[in-house]
Design a protein around this motif. Structure first.
Motif, mmCIF file in Angstrom:
data_model
loop_
_atom_site.group_PDB
_atom_site.id
_atom_site.type_symbol
_atom_site.label_atom_id
_atom_site.label_comp_id
_atom_site.label_asym_id
_atom_site.label_seq_id
_atom_site.Cartn_x
_atom_site.Cartn_y
_atom_site.Cartn_z
ATOM 1 N N UNK A 41 35.257 36.707 -4.753
ATOM 2 C CA UNK A 41 34.936 35.754 -3.826
ATOM 3 C C UNK A 41 35.144 36.335 -2.309
ATOM 4 N N UNK A 42 35.728 37.397 -2.031
ATOM 5 C CA UNK A 42 35.916 37.837 -0.834
ATOM 6 C C UNK A 42 36.830 37.083 -0.079
ATOM 7 N N UNK A 43 38.020 36.616 -0.670
ATOM 8 C CA UNK A 43 38.927 36.014 0.038
ATOM 9 C C UNK A 43 40.296 36.524 -0.276
ATOM 10 N N UNK A 44 41.505 36.077 0.437
ATOM 11 C CA UNK A 44 42.673 36.865 0.283
ATOM 12 C C UNK A 44 43.268 36.559 -0.927
ATOM 13 N N UNK A 45 44.255 37.236 -1.650
ATOM 14 C CA UNK A 45 45.130 36.844 -3.013
ATOM 15 C C UNK A 45 45.850 35.471 -2.347
ATOM 16 N N UNK A 46 46.441 35.314 -1.235
ATOM 17 C CA UNK A 46 47.200 34.327 -0.659
ATOM 18 C C UNK A 46 46.282 33.038 -0.900
ATOM 19 N N UNK A 47 44.973 33.270 -0.566
ATOM 20 C CA UNK A 47 43.986 31.972 -0.657
ATOM 21 C C UNK A 47 43.644 31.665 -1.927
ATOM 22 N N UNK A 48 43.652 32.745 -3.069
ATOM 23 C CA UNK A 48 43.218 32.504 -4.340
ATOM 24 C C UNK A 48 44.536 31.842 -5.069
ATOM 25 N N UNK A 49 45.780 32.224 -4.716
ATOM 26 C CA UNK A 49 46.918 31.413 -5.107
ATOM 27 C C UNK A 49 47.097 29.991 -4.547
#
Length: 247
Positions: A41-49
């Motif tokens: 999705x082209x986002x950071x792992x922090x945003x995924x969490x």
């Protein structure tokens, strides 16, 4: 939290919704790991969490640590859990008065009782009625404590609401019941006349059940309204005001 990070985890939520709609993912499926989701999705792992934590709170997925088929983020569907949490928080902020929650509950329950009589008999309805009857029997048990009675009472009302065959109504009923659960529990714990109140509630429950089981929808709706309004009238005014910012 920055505006950028908000937009980033919103992107994850939007894509999960799109995948559910399209059938790309289904209930019981395990989501890929953080790294894969971030790359997809082209986002950071922090945003995924952050997105996973939000979906967990919303009852859309269950997140757990470890390894194996039941670990990680698994797609579930428990809509009442997320709605109950949101309602409780807004009630605590005094934005949603308990009196309004109770009135909404009356509207939903009376509608469900009347609507259930318009449906043809079904195995699902028979199962729900049998479950409600079992809950009634459990509530009649000698020596039942207040907390257990309250829990069974809540389940009894949700079971009756399911007879209308409307999944949204049933979910909203479960959410509303969950939202005011703490308020009702505190009120019950502080009732000096609880034995007399419980006896009256038991009588009312049986009358409601008999009307529903006999498919007397209008009577069941009237009894439900009387029952709910009577119980909340037993709660001391100071508790209503403190818990609901009653208008």
């Amino acid at each position: 939290m920055t505006e950028q990070s908000r937009r980033s985890y919103d992107l994850l939520l939007e894509n999960i919704e799109a995948d559910l709609r399209s059938g790309a993912i289904s209930l019981g499926d395990q989501l890929p790991g953080e790294r894969t989701l971030a790359e997809t999705y082209g986002i950071s792992r922090a945003s995924v969490r952050e997105g996973i934590r939000i979906l967990d709170a919303m009852g859309v997925l269950r997140s757990s640590s470890g390894s194996g088929p039941k670990s990680g983020a698994v797609i579930i569907s428990e809509p009442s859990a997320g709605l109950s949490s949101a309602l409780r928080l807004h009630m605590a902020s005094r934005r949603l008065p308990v009196a309004d929650i109770v009135q909404t509950r009356i509207l939903l329950e009376t509608w469900a009782a009347a609507a259930a009589t318009d449906l043809p008999p079904s195995d699902a309805a028979d199962t729900a009625l049998a479950g409600a009857a079992a809950l009634l029997e459990a509530m009649d048990a000698p020596g039942i404590d207040r907390e257990m009675f309250h829990e069974l009472d809540t389940r009894f009302h949700v079971a009756l609401s399911s007879l209308a065959g409307n999944a949204v109504i049933e979910t909203m009923m479960a959410s509303l019941s969950g939202a005011i659960s703490g308020y009702v529990r505190d009120a019950v714990d502080n009732m000096d006349n609880w034995p007399a109140v419980m006896t009256q509630l038991q009588r009312q429950h049986h009358g409601i059940y008999d009307a529903v089981a006999s498919r007397r929808g209008d009577e069941a709706a009237a009894l439900l309204r009387e029952h709910i309004e009577w119980f909340h009238a037993q709660i001391p005014r100071e508790e209503k005001t403190e818990g609901s910012d009653e208008r």
